[in-house]
Design an enzyme around this catalytic site. Sequence first.
Site, PDB file in Angstrom:
ATOM      1  N   TYR A 134      -9.059  15.588 -25.913  1.00  0.00           N
ATOM      2  CA  TYR A 134      -8.488  14.258 -25.731  1.00  0.00           C
ATOM      3  C   TYR A 134      -8.487  13.506 -27.069  1.00  0.00           C
ATOM      4  O   TYR A 134      -8.778  14.083 -28.116  1.00  0.00           O
ATOM      5  CB  TYR A 134      -9.219  13.537 -24.600  1.00  0.00           C
ATOM      6  CG  TYR A 134      -9.051  14.269 -23.287  1.00  0.00           C
ATOM      7  CD1 TYR A 134      -7.789  14.434 -22.728  1.00  0.00           C
ATOM      8  CD2 TYR A 134     -10.139  14.850 -22.636  1.00  0.00           C
ATOM      9  CE1 TYR A 134      -7.609  15.147 -21.544  1.00  0.00           C
ATOM     10  CE2 TYR A 134      -9.966  15.571 -21.458  1.00  0.00           C
ATOM     11  CZ  TYR A 134      -8.703  15.710 -20.918  1.00  0.00           C
ATOM     12  OH  TYR A 134      -8.511  16.428 -19.759  1.00  0.00           O
ATOM     13  N   THR A 156     -13.182  15.079 -12.958  1.00  0.00           N
ATOM     14  CA  THR A 156     -11.960  14.397 -12.529  1.00  0.00           C
ATOM     15  C   THR A 156     -11.575  14.881 -11.138  1.00  0.00           C
ATOM     16  O   THR A 156     -11.447  16.084 -10.901  1.00  0.00           O
ATOM     17  CB  THR A 156     -10.823  14.675 -13.527  1.00  0.00           C
ATOM     18  OG1 THR A 156     -11.126  14.016 -14.755  1.00  0.00           O
ATOM     19  CG2 THR A 156      -9.494  14.153 -13.006  1.00  0.00           C
ATOM     20  N   HIS A 190     -16.103   9.812 -24.445  1.00  0.00           N
ATOM     21  CA  HIS A 190     -15.516  11.147 -24.265  1.00  0.00           C
ATOM     22  C   HIS A 190     -14.883  11.585 -25.586  1.00  0.00           C
ATOM     23  O   HIS A 190     -13.768  11.196 -25.914  1.00  0.00           O
ATOM     24  CB  HIS A 190     -14.465  11.104 -23.158  1.00  0.00           C
ATOM     25  CG  HIS A 190     -14.122  12.461 -22.599  1.00  0.00           C
ATOM     26  ND1 HIS A 190     -14.386  13.645 -23.261  1.00  0.00           N
ATOM     27  CD2 HIS A 190     -13.530  12.824 -21.416  1.00  0.00           C
ATOM     28  CE1 HIS A 190     -13.971  14.666 -22.525  1.00  0.00           C
ATOM     29  NE2 HIS A 190     -13.458  14.195 -21.401  1.00  0.00           N
ATOM     30  N   ASN A 204      -6.842  22.058 -23.690  1.00  0.00           N
ATOM     31  CA  ASN A 204      -5.705  21.213 -24.057  1.00  0.00           C
ATOM     32  C   ASN A 204      -5.133  21.557 -25.434  1.00  0.00           C
ATOM     33  O   ASN A 204      -4.766  20.681 -26.210  1.00  0.00           O
ATOM     34  CB  ASN A 204      -6.084  19.737 -23.953  1.00  0.00           C
ATOM     35  CG  ASN A 204      -6.295  19.304 -22.525  1.00  0.00           C
ATOM     36  OD1 ASN A 204      -5.489  19.606 -21.654  1.00  0.00           O
ATOM     37  ND2 ASN A 204      -7.406  18.634 -22.249  1.00  0.00           N
ATOM     38  N   ASN A 240     -12.996  18.062 -25.191  1.00  0.00           N
ATOM     39  CA  ASN A 240     -11.975  18.667 -24.331  1.00  0.00           C
ATOM     40  C   ASN A 240     -10.531  18.361 -24.716  1.00  0.00           C
ATOM     41  O   ASN A 240      -9.638  18.351 -23.873  1.00  0.00           O
ATOM     42  CB  ASN A 240     -12.218  18.277 -22.866  1.00  0.00           C
ATOM     43  CG  ASN A 240     -13.506  18.851 -22.344  1.00  0.00           C
ATOM     44  OD1 ASN A 240     -14.140  19.689 -22.992  1.00  0.00           O
ATOM     45  ND2 ASN A 240     -13.943  18.410 -21.180  1.00  0.00           N
TER      46      ASN A 240
END
Length: 387
Positions: A189, A35, A184, A244, A187
């Site tokens: 999400y 990102t 994805h 996260n 991580n």
Amino acid sequence: MNEVVRLNSAADKLLSPYRLGKLELPNRVVLAPLTRNRAALGNVPTSLMAKYYAQRASAGLLISEATQISPDGQGYEATPGIHSPEQIEGWQDVTKAVHARGGRIFLQLWHVGRVSHISLQPAGRAPVAPSAIRAKTKTFIGGTFADVSEPRALRRDEIPGIVDLFRQATINALDAGFDGVEVHGANGYLLDQFLRDGANKRDDDYGGSIENRARLLLEVLSAVIDEAGADRAGIRLSPVTPANDLSDSNPQALFRHVIAEIDRLAPVYIHVVEGATGGARDFGAPFDYAALRKDFRGSYIANNGYTPETARTAVESGAADLVAFGKPFLANPDLVDRLRLNAPLNEPDKATFYGGGAKGYTDYPTLELQTTRSGPFVRFFHACVMH
């Protein structure tokens, strides 16, 4: 000089060709999704982004930065989407630029779930999540980092719509010229949030047991494969990362089940973040990545903290088929050439990781530029790289 080339190129399995589905890769070096927060108004990819990816087209495979599948899938400012005509057109410029350099590129499909802020959500609504549990993490808004907002739990009748968003995003990505897509599922999400018992407290058929918590990820992957084909679909996983504010009581059991089910769907690869994302590779309790590798019959892309030396060891030993590089590729657009020559690597400029323009994005020097004052080395460089 000729002996150096022989040792560092011909005998280097990391730089040897590899067949990934229907794609013939010239080497096993992968650009990891990174990102960079440089999309334009409307989260549209730009010509600068096209230049950035084209500079790195010598990789065996490029995986794009995480790209939101819908407006409510956004978690950070200036991140690109794949849900509007303008975004699709912007990505077409990127894929054309990469293909013009002989590269191959997959788009990473992303829904952030609870890792967002109301200022980024349509009509300022709360972000969605498996359960209404606020993550102790931050997002990037207004050029700085801020705490994420309180999420709301997705209703049971909304979940099929999430699957459809991934399906449509796959169609859009293929229309944009991508060679494939990566789901994805890592991580911390949305799909990862559903997987973990630390974030998923649901009492319906998407919560509770490992089988239920894995359901959404597998439904999404199945839908993506329906549109792209198994040979053009991969998935990213991060079994033990705390990224996260993520946690699970038994990640080994969870991911043995997840991998067995993924194997039945037969995507072309799994892309595994080994350890803590961007941190220690040995984070947490011992985790058996070799078991995941053994239980999945497709290609295994290893990720997280690999050096040229450890990447070569992983490929030579069979622990991985390909290795993804993040920060080293960020700062070295000609990373493949540098690996071939065992050349020094540029150091990344952390101040320019997120947001901004060309500085720290497309202006990192290549070996050729760094050695323009040394004629003999330039001739050697061209002999090694071009012939």
